[in-house]
Design an enzyme around this catalytic site. Structure first.
Site, PDB file in Angstrom:
ATOM      1  N   GLY A 242     -15.148   8.559 -24.880  1.00  0.00           N
ATOM      2  CA  GLY A 242     -14.567   7.106 -24.369  1.00  0.00           C
ATOM      3  C   GLY A 242     -15.363   6.689 -23.089  1.00  0.00           C
ATOM      4  N   GLU A 284     -16.834  14.295 -26.738  1.00  0.00           N
ATOM      5  CA  GLU A 284     -17.191  13.568 -28.042  1.00  0.00           C
ATOM      6  C   GLU A 284     -17.723  12.133 -27.490  1.00  0.00           C
ATOM      7  OE1 GLU A 284     -13.710  12.994 -30.384  1.00  0.00           O
ATOM      8  OE2 GLU A 284     -13.764  15.223 -30.758  1.00  0.00           O
ATOM      9  N   PRO A 285     -18.699  11.706 -26.677  1.00  0.00           N
ATOM     10  CA  PRO A 285     -19.104  10.599 -26.349  1.00  0.00           C
ATOM     11  C   PRO A 285     -19.887   9.976 -27.678  1.00  0.00           C
ATOM     12  CG  PRO A 285     -20.599  12.110 -25.491  1.00  0.00           C
ATOM     13  CD  PRO A 285     -19.743  13.080 -26.338  1.00  0.00           C
ATOM     14  N   GLY A 286     -19.617   8.698 -27.767  1.00  0.00           N
ATOM     15  CA  GLY A 286     -20.385   8.051 -28.628  1.00  0.00           C
ATOM     16  C   GLY A 286     -21.386   6.863 -27.796  1.00  0.00           C
ATOM     17  N   ARG A 287     -20.436   5.792 -27.243  1.00  0.00           N
ATOM     18  CA  ARG A 287     -21.322   4.783 -26.414  1.00  0.00           C
ATOM     19  C   ARG A 287     -22.088   5.252 -25.277  1.00  0.00           C
ATOM     20  NH1 ARG A 287     -18.262  -0.097 -26.056  1.00  0.00           N
ATOM     21  NH2 ARG A 287     -16.328   1.092 -26.641  1.00  0.00           N
ATOM     22  N   ARG A 323     -18.834  -7.193 -31.557  1.00  0.00           N
ATOM     23  CA  ARG A 323     -17.940  -6.690 -30.462  1.00  0.00           C
ATOM     24  C   ARG A 323     -17.671  -8.102 -29.952  1.00  0.00           C
ATOM     25  NH1 ARG A 323     -19.332  -4.301 -26.697  1.00  0.00           N
ATOM     26  NH2 ARG A 323     -17.429  -2.684 -26.530  1.00  0.00           N
ATOM     27  N   TYR A 327     -13.410  -8.172 -29.883  1.00  0.00           N
ATOM     28  CA  TYR A 327     -12.850  -7.661 -28.629  1.00  0.00           C
ATOM     29  C   TYR A 327     -12.903  -8.520 -27.477  1.00  0.00           C
ATOM     30  CZ  TYR A 327     -13.986  -3.408 -31.295  1.00  0.00           C
ATOM     31  OH  TYR A 327     -13.813  -2.502 -32.244  1.00  0.00           O
ATOM     32  N   CYS A 354     -19.898 -19.225 -40.261  1.00  0.00           N
ATOM     33  CA  CYS A 354     -19.102 -20.420 -40.402  1.00  0.00           C
ATOM     34  C   CYS A 354     -17.798 -20.365 -39.693  1.00  0.00           C
ATOM     35  CB  CYS A 354     -19.344 -20.948 -41.795  1.00  0.00           C
ATOM     36  SG  CYS A 354     -21.000 -21.477 -42.079  1.00  0.00           S
ATOM     37  N   TYR A 383     -21.862   0.726 -31.427  1.00  0.00           N
ATOM     38  CA  TYR A 383     -20.946  -0.225 -32.487  1.00  0.00           C
ATOM     39  C   TYR A 383     -21.796  -1.329 -32.475  1.00  0.00           C
ATOM     40  CZ  TYR A 383     -17.768   3.575 -30.680  1.00  0.00           C
ATOM     41  OH  TYR A 383     -17.484   4.943 -30.395  1.00  0.00           O
TER      42      TYR A 383
HETATM   43  N1  LLP Z   1     -13.885  10.763 -30.583  1.00  0.00           N
HETATM   44  C1  LLP Z   1     -12.984   9.856 -31.442  1.00  0.00           C
HETATM   45  C2  LLP Z   1     -12.152  10.595 -32.170  1.00  0.00           C
HETATM   46  C3  LLP Z   1     -13.171   8.709 -31.642  1.00  0.00           C
HETATM   47  O1  LLP Z   1     -12.370   7.998 -32.333  1.00  0.00           O
HETATM   48  C4  LLP Z   1     -14.098   7.966 -31.019  1.00  0.00           C
HETATM   49  C5  LLP Z   1     -14.350   6.406 -30.888  1.00  0.00           C
HETATM   50  C6  LLP Z   1     -15.043   8.533 -30.190  1.00  0.00           C
HETATM   51  C7  LLP Z   1     -14.897   9.791 -29.902  1.00  0.00           C
HETATM   52  C8  LLP Z   1     -16.102   8.120 -29.340  1.00  0.00           C
HETATM   53  O2  LLP Z   1     -15.582   6.979 -28.381  1.00  0.00           O
HETATM   54  P1  LLP Z   1     -16.823   6.451 -27.304  1.00  0.00           P
HETATM   55  O3  LLP Z   1     -17.273   7.525 -26.406  1.00  0.00           O
HETATM   56  O4  LLP Z   1     -17.921   5.863 -28.139  1.00  0.00           O
HETATM   57  O5  LLP Z   1     -15.977   5.378 -26.578  1.00  0.00           O
HETATM   58  N2  LLP Z   1     -15.528  -0.261 -31.609  1.00  0.00           N
HETATM   59  C9  LLP Z   1     -15.305  -0.001 -30.621  1.00  0.00           C
HETATM   60  C10 LLP Z   1     -14.898   1.357 -30.283  1.00  0.00           C
HETATM   61  C11 LLP Z   1     -14.164   2.110 -31.121  1.00  0.00           C
HETATM   62  C12 LLP Z   1     -14.005   3.321 -30.797  1.00  0.00           C
HETATM   63  C13 LLP Z   1     -13.285   4.193 -31.746  1.00  0.00           C
HETATM   64  N3  LLP Z   1     -13.507   5.771 -31.564  1.00  0.00           N
HETATM   65  C14 LLP Z   1     -16.210  -0.882 -29.819  1.00  0.00           C
HETATM   66  O6  LLP Z   1     -17.279  -1.533 -30.080  1.00  0.00           O
HETATM   67  O7  LLP Z   1     -16.034  -0.814 -28.547  1.00  0.00           O
END
Ligand code: LLP
Length: 429
Positions: A242, A284-287, A323, A327, A354, A383
């Site tokens: 997150g 668990e970072p993604g972004r 996005r 959002y 469209c 994303y």
């Molecule tokens: N772990 C779990 C269980 C998750 O569901 C998620 C994201 C993450 C880790 C990683 O979150 P991050 O570090 O990337 O914030 N599509 C949306 C974001 C949805 C995230 C869903 N879960 C966007 O474009 O902002």
């Protein structure tokens, strides 16, 4: 106009935008647009900055990259070679993880509303599961009793950049609540599960530390109860991802060292105080790892002025980057072939889909835009491609990876023929 300060890996070369040392104009000429361009180096830097900050305060740390942010095989591979582990949410992500070289022992699965056949596939592949409900645990235990199991907890505090992205708290579908959590571990223990983890993920796009402080306190107080009342030890405690990145000009960086000083130290002190030993701390970072490591290039084909609005029409819409439409997210946009222009105008940057909601940006302040200009949409790595679609029957974009200053085509642009893959026409109507 105040000249925008570009941050690494962006550079201004005589008014033209370079990304990780490569001219975006050349990239657009060679590979066409819309085009996602990924910087390998920036991903490595992001990973190392985060890992360094966390490990500074606690030795037993693992970063589980949340694959959903960007599942390009090369992105997965780069992170794997940096030492990352992987958080997955679907059989597809597990398949991609294994295809990119992650071994099952480095993969975690944190799904929701998971089917039995999916649980079977995970159990057969020996992948550690964070269960999201008692139902999931019961069904898993019937299929096979895993050696290690983890429960996703709702720590009653959520946060995120948009309601859709808040994944804990009263409105959330995710996780088990405190009393259920205690029961769940007791059931798993009776079923002879031997090793345990515990998990939470409170949301996405969080720039403050306070929600983490509150949620970690709650998670650890639950872990303490489980440890005492059920009598089990935790091998890992996963506090989710997150971590936000600044999109808007006024937003500030998520300072990972400060986060570590506050949250990781809290974790260290509380686990000690609660007699929880020295479990691994998982994040668990993604972004955070991939957002600013990628830009989206798109070409202006139409400039249209109506009595009330000024539109720059481009070849990437919400089929390519969802996005903003989904959002209302803001992404910085630069005119890649005209960085030095001093005049500013306000445009809506509109895609080819469209629907009126197909805007990459509304009222965006950029230099005067001309047809043929190349725009760079920043922070497009998380994303972006992973949420793209073929809506309006538009084949998906291509992806290029910059490695050592050289561009490599890592995903072909889809072709019209890809629109009919999997379709079957049945005879005469
Ligand atoms: N772990 C779990 C269980 C998750 O569901 C998620 C994201 C993450 C880790 C990683 O979150 P991050 O570090 O990337 O914030 N599509 C949306 C974001 C949805 C995230 C869903 N879960 C966007 O474009 O902002």
């Amino acid at each position: 106009m105040v000249k925008k300060k570009l941050r690494e890996p962006l550079e201004d070369h005589k008014g033209n935008l370079y990304f990780d040392g490569v001219s975006t104009i050349d990239l657009a000429k060679t590979y066409d647009t819309p085009l996602y361009v990924i910087s390998e180096k920036r991903i490595q830097d992001n990973y190392n900055r985060l890992y360094g900050a966390l490990v500074n305060n606690y030795k037993y740390v693992r970063i589980y990259y949340a694959a959903k942010a960007n599942t390009n095989l090369n992105v997965l591979r780069v992170l794997q070679s940096q030492g990352a582990y992987l958080d997955t949410v679907s059989p597809g992500e597990v398949f991609l993880a294994l295809s990119s070289g992650f071994t099952p022992d480095r993969i975690l699965f944190t799904g929701t509303n998971v089917r039995n056949d999916e649980l079977k596939m995970l159990a057969d592949a020996n992948i550690t599961i964070n269960v999201d409900s008692q139902s999931e645990m019961d069904r898993l235990l019937k299929i096979s009793v895993p050696q290690i199991l983890s429960v996703r907890v709702n720590p009653e505090v959520g946060a995120g950049h948009h309601n859709h992205c808040i994944t804990a708290g009263p409105e959330s579908k995710f996780g088990l609540w405190e009393e259920e959590v205690i029961q769940a571990y007791a059931i798993a223990q009776r079923a002879r599960v031997e090793r345990f983890g515990i998990h939470m993920h409170i949301g996405s796009g969080i720039l403050e530390f306070e929600p983490y402080v509150q949620a970690v306190e709650k998670l650890l107080s639950i872990a303490k109860r489980v440890h005492k009342e059920v009598g089990i030890d935790f091998e890992f405690i996963d506090i989710g991802g997150g971590f936000g990145v600044p999109y808007k000009p006024k937003e500030k960086e998520f300072d990972v060292q400060e986060f570590s000083n506050k949250v990781v130290n809290l974790f260290k002190n509380k686990t000690k105080e609660y007699g929880l030993g020295k479990p691994f701390l998982f994040v668990e970072p993604g972004r955070y790892l991939v957002a600013d490591a990628c830009i989206l290039l798109t070409t202006v084909n139409t400039v249209k002025v109506t009595p009330s609005r000024k539109f720059a029409g481009v070849d990437a819409g919400f089929n390519t980057l969802l996005r903003p439409a989904m959002y209302g997210s803001y992404h910085p946009i630069l005119v890649a072939n005209n960085l030095t222009a001093t005049s500013t105008e306000t445009y809506d940057i509109a895609g080819p889909i469209c629907e009126s909601g197909d805007l990459l940006a509304k009222d965006h302040s950029v230099p005067d835009i001309n047809e043929g200009d190349l725009l760079a949409v920043l922070n497009a790595g998380a994303y972006g491609y992973s949420m793209s679609s073929q809506y309006n029957s538009r084949p998906r974009a291509a992806e290029v990876l910059i490695r050592g200053g050289k561009p490599l085509l890592v995903r072909e642009r889809e072709q019209l023929k890809d629109l009919v893959t999997n379709q079957k026409m049945h005879g005469e109507v």
